[in-house]
Design an enzyme around this catalytic site. Sequence first.
Site, PDB file in Angstrom:
ATOM      1  N   ARG A  46       0.853  -1.206   0.000  1.00  0.00           N
ATOM      2  CA  ARG A  46       0.000   0.000   0.000  1.00  0.00           C
ATOM      3  C   ARG A  46       0.883   1.248   0.000  1.00  0.00           C
ATOM      4  O   ARG A  46       0.610   2.222  -0.697  1.00  0.00           O
ATOM      5  CB  ARG A  46      -0.939  -0.010   1.212  1.00  0.00           C
ATOM      6  CG  ARG A  46      -1.968  -1.136   1.169  1.00  0.00           C
ATOM      7  CD  ARG A  46      -3.059  -0.958   2.223  1.00  0.00           C
ATOM      8  NE  ARG A  46      -2.600  -1.068   3.603  1.00  0.00           N
ATOM      9  CZ  ARG A  46      -2.504  -2.207   4.288  1.00  0.00           C
ATOM     10  NH1 ARG A  46      -2.838  -3.354   3.716  1.00  0.00           N
ATOM     11  NH2 ARG A  46      -2.090  -2.209   5.545  1.00  0.00           N
ATOM     12  N   LYS A 136     -11.996  15.206   4.376  1.00  0.00           N
ATOM     13  CA  LYS A 136     -13.138  14.672   3.624  1.00  0.00           C
ATOM     14  C   LYS A 136     -14.012  13.795   4.512  1.00  0.00           C
ATOM     15  O   LYS A 136     -13.501  13.077   5.372  1.00  0.00           O
ATOM     16  CB  LYS A 136     -12.638  13.824   2.452  1.00  0.00           C
ATOM     17  CG  LYS A 136     -13.793  13.227   1.625  1.00  0.00           C
ATOM     18  CD  LYS A 136     -13.327  12.190   0.623  1.00  0.00           C
ATOM     19  CE  LYS A 136     -13.751  10.805   1.071  1.00  0.00           C
ATOM     20  NZ  LYS A 136     -13.509   9.773   0.025  1.00  0.00           N
ATOM     21  N   GLU A 177     -19.137  15.606   1.256  1.00  0.00           N
ATOM     22  CA  GLU A 177     -19.438  14.645   0.191  1.00  0.00           C
ATOM     23  C   GLU A 177     -20.716  13.851   0.483  1.00  0.00           C
ATOM     24  O   GLU A 177     -20.676  12.817   1.149  1.00  0.00           O
ATOM     25  CB  GLU A 177     -18.261  13.666   0.008  1.00  0.00           C
ATOM     26  CG  GLU A 177     -18.528  12.640  -1.091  1.00  0.00           C
ATOM     27  CD  GLU A 177     -17.386  11.648  -1.318  1.00  0.00           C
ATOM     28  OE1 GLU A 177     -16.399  11.663  -0.569  1.00  0.00           O
ATOM     29  OE2 GLU A 177     -17.493  10.847  -2.262  1.00  0.00           O
ATOM     30  N   LYS A 219     -18.506  17.971  -2.682  1.00  0.00           N
ATOM     31  CA  LYS A 219     -18.114  16.846  -3.548  1.00  0.00           C
ATOM     32  C   LYS A 219     -19.344  15.989  -3.797  1.00  0.00           C
ATOM     33  O   LYS A 219     -19.647  15.062  -3.038  1.00  0.00           O
ATOM     34  CB  LYS A 219     -17.012  16.029  -2.865  1.00  0.00           C
ATOM     35  CG  LYS A 219     -16.606  14.768  -3.622  1.00  0.00           C
ATOM     36  CD  LYS A 219     -15.288  14.204  -3.117  1.00  0.00           C
ATOM     37  CE  LYS A 219     -14.978  12.871  -3.761  1.00  0.00           C
ATOM     38  NZ  LYS A 219     -13.600  12.434  -3.544  1.00  0.00           N
TER      39      LYS A 219
HETATM   40  P1  13P Z   1     -14.537   7.727  -6.779  1.00  0.00           P
HETATM   41  O1  13P Z   1     -14.166   8.862  -7.688  1.00  0.00           O
HETATM   42  O2  13P Z   1     -13.855   6.438  -7.113  1.00  0.00           O
HETATM   43  O3  13P Z   1     -16.026   7.611  -6.600  1.00  0.00           O
HETATM   44  O4  13P Z   1     -13.942   8.081  -5.355  1.00  0.00           O
HETATM   45  C1  13P Z   1     -14.064   9.360  -4.881  1.00  0.00           C
HETATM   46  C2  13P Z   1     -14.151   9.344  -3.415  1.00  0.00           C
HETATM   47  O5  13P Z   1     -13.349   9.922  -2.740  1.00  0.00           O
HETATM   48  C3  13P Z   1     -15.267   8.596  -2.807  1.00  0.00           C
HETATM   49  O6  13P Z   1     -15.374   8.952  -1.461  1.00  0.00           O
END
Ligand code: 13P
Length: 340
Positions: A46, A136, A177, A219
């Site tokens: 990772r 996030k 998000e 987001k």
């Molecule tokens: P994806 O663009 O693969 O959907 O991932 C974005 C992300 O940070 C999801 O939390």
Amino acid sequence: MSANDLTATAQAMVASGKGVLAADESTATIGKRFAALGIDSTEENRRSYRDMLLSTDNLSEFVSGVILYDETIRQSSSDGTPFPEMLAQRGILPGIKVDTGAKPLANAPGEQITEGLDGLRERVAEYVSLGAKFAKWRAVITIGDGIPSTYCINANAHALARYAALCQEGGLVPIVEPEVLMDADNTIERCFEVTERTQRAVFAALAEHRVQLEGMILKPNMVISGKKCPEQAGVQQVAEMTLQCLRRTVPAAVPGIAFLSGGQSAEVATEHLNAMNAMGPHPWHLSFSYGRALQDPALKAWKGEAANAEAGQSALYHRSRCNSLASTGGYSRELETAGA
Ligand code: 13P
């Protein structure tokens, strides 16, 4: 960080031609992505995968920030430089996923609530000391028979707002998000309706929690047909309906909207972003915060082998460049074959 600093950071994240690389997969999620290619999910694998991505030369031409996972923000590049420091040296803002994942929501079969608020103030302080500039939190909204419920939407909106307020208090720009999942059999109209309801609830909660809109990034998902829907909306329709939904729900004070890719193919995610920007100008910068749509080609090229590091980096550089162009409406399909 003062309110002015939060605003400056949020604006830098969506500066013209730039977007965010989401590389914050949890250990379980990156394990699944590795397993699909037969790569062992050891801590060293990772680390070396993230090292390969983050040390791509000139990534900062297109990428303003990278979202890291808790394990990654504590790891270092092969030369011993901690990842957040390496990013800062390269002119890229380090970010951190602070939620602890989506769990089943009590009394709501099939629905989820994102956890991670307990102790968040202290965790934010630690991440700031490790060099993070933004954070996030991902809420998951599922479309199905009779769902999402208003209960689920409101519970997730409340958690997003508490998270955003704590981040701003502690000096991190929150990426908010609320993800309406794209993988059911619903029509694009149904996605529009659920996304609109979700965004309205999220911005009402953000206002109640006194979140400064100038110092955050939204987001969202795009408004799109469910993956299993027999009728798939085209690029123009996705762009038009996504913009209509955002104009109805997102205040102009928000500096930027950075989309998730949500399982769209890398090229389609770029085309959708480009189509929206070609319809501008808009009240906010429209950019990307893709995970899979930026990383998938790089992961497939790398395959877990050090000898393929350059191939992985050139795949990431290419997708980042295409999405950078899409963030100003200047992308075209020919760029995919021109070897550009
Ligand atoms: P994806 O663009 O693969 O959907 O991932 C974005 C992300 O940070 C999801 O939390």
